[in-house]
Design a protein around this motif. Sequence first.
Motif, short mmCIF file in Angstrom:
data_model
loop_
_atom_site.label_atom_id
_atom_site.label_comp_id
_atom_site.label_asym_id
_atom_site.label_seq_id
_atom_site.Cartn_x
_atom_site.Cartn_y
_atom_site.Cartn_z
N ARG A 83 0.82 -1.21 0.00
CA ARG A 83 0.00 0.00 0.00
C ARG A 83 0.85 1.26 0.00
O ARG A 83 0.42 2.31 -0.50
CB ARG A 83 -0.96 -0.04 1.19
CG ARG A 83 -2.17 -0.91 0.88
CD ARG A 83 -2.73 -1.64 2.07
NE ARG A 83 -3.86 -2.48 1.64
CZ ARG A 83 -3.72 -3.67 1.07
NH1 ARG A 83 -2.51 -4.18 0.86
NH2 ARG A 83 -4.78 -4.39 0.71
N LEU A 86 1.47 1.70 -3.52
CA LEU A 86 0.27 2.22 -4.15
C LEU A 86 0.21 3.74 -4.03
O LEU A 86 -0.08 4.45 -5.00
CB LEU A 86 -0.97 1.59 -3.53
CG LEU A 86 -2.33 2.11 -4.03
CD1 LEU A 86 -2.50 1.83 -5.51
CD2 LEU A 86 -3.47 1.48 -3.23
N ALA A 87 0.50 4.25 -2.83
CA ALA A 87 0.52 5.70 -2.62
C ALA A 87 1.62 6.37 -3.44
O ALA A 87 1.42 7.45 -4.01
CB ALA A 87 0.70 6.01 -1.14
N ALA A 89 2.81 5.22 -6.25
CA ALA A 89 2.40 5.16 -7.65
C ALA A 89 1.44 6.28 -8.00
O ALA A 89 1.47 6.83 -9.11
CB ALA A 89 1.77 3.80 -7.95
N ARG A 90 0.58 6.65 -7.07
CA ARG A 90 -0.35 7.75 -7.32
C ARG A 90 0.38 9.08 -7.48
O ARG A 90 -0.11 9.99 -8.14
CB ARG A 90 -1.37 7.82 -6.18
CG ARG A 90 -2.37 6.66 -6.20
CD ARG A 90 -3.24 6.64 -4.97
NE ARG A 90 -4.22 5.56 -5.04
CZ ARG A 90 -4.99 5.18 -4.02
NH1 ARG A 90 -4.87 5.80 -2.85
NH2 ARG A 90 -5.85 4.20 -4.17
N ASP A 91 1.55 9.19 -6.82
CA ASP A 91 2.37 10.38 -6.97
C ASP A 91 3.39 10.24 -8.10
O ASP A 91 4.27 11.09 -8.25
CB ASP A 91 3.12 10.66 -5.66
CG ASP A 91 2.16 11.06 -4.54
OD1 ASP A 91 1.07 11.58 -4.85
OD2 ASP A 91 2.50 10.86 -3.36
N ARG A 92 3.30 9.14 -8.86
CA ARG A 92 4.17 8.87 -10.02
C ARG A 92 5.64 8.71 -9.61
O ARG A 92 6.54 9.00 -10.40
CB ARG A 92 4.05 10.00 -11.06
CG ARG A 92 2.63 10.23 -11.54
CD ARG A 92 2.07 9.02 -12.25
NE ARG A 92 0.66 9.23 -12.64
CZ ARG A 92 -0.08 8.32 -13.26
NH1 ARG A 92 0.46 7.14 -13.55
NH2 ARG A 92 -1.33 8.55 -13.58
N HIS A 96 3.13 3.34 -12.34
CA HIS A 96 1.72 3.18 -11.98
C HIS A 96 1.13 1.90 -12.55
O HIS A 96 0.25 1.28 -11.94
CB HIS A 96 0.92 4.39 -12.47
CG HIS A 96 -0.49 4.42 -11.98
ND1 HIS A 96 -1.52 3.74 -12.59
CD2 HIS A 96 -1.03 5.02 -10.89
CE1 HIS A 96 -2.63 3.93 -11.92
NE2 HIS A 96 -2.38 4.72 -10.89
N GLY A 100 0.32 0.72 -9.11
CA GLY A 100 -0.90 1.48 -8.90
C GLY A 100 -2.17 0.79 -9.36
O GLY A 100 -3.27 1.33 -9.22
#
Length: 203
Positions: A83, A86-87, A89-92, A96, A100
């Motif tokens: 997770r 995951l966070a 990946a959301r910020d690149r 992703h 993500g």
Amino acid sequence: MPIGIITSLFVCTFLYIGVAAVITGMQRYPDINVEAAVSRAFSDQAKKEGGNALLNASAGFIAAGALAGMTSVLLITFLSQARVFLAMARDRLVPHAIFGVVHPKFKTPHISTMLTGVIISVVAAFTPILILEDMVNIGTLFAFVVVCGSVLILRIRQPGAHRPFRCPAVYLVAPLGILVNLIMMLFLPKETWWRLVIWMPSA
């Protein structure tokens, strides 16, 4: 959430103090087994009392509880890492398409979880456990140092920022947090420090 976290920390602290008091009351400090302190103390006490069945059963129960506790902690840490990815990946910060992606039915980062599990399995299979322990320790302590320093810097540079939870006496707590964690890091082997220095730029 902050109240729950702080309350659990206080409860855990008192439990640790209680366990330490019980163990040092059962055995001399130099005689405590560092690998299985509580269960070994109960089994040793059972031998002294002629094979007391209740103490032997308590030792087995404690050992089983310790195994379950360590397993659950490792599992939660493993799931948390997926997770974190995951966070990121959301910020690149990581790809992703890999970290993500969320499962359409279970809503979990399934690809990231599987990939993290494979990496952890390979590292655990080929790395001595003591080296891993030292790396985890110094990495965690260093992260705490960074967090304490970041909170202090943000309080100075952005004093008006919205904060759902504020650290009380930050100018005292943050420096003390940095100092305490650095002191604990100094007890780790110098090889672990070299690994941290080499690993940090690549991270």
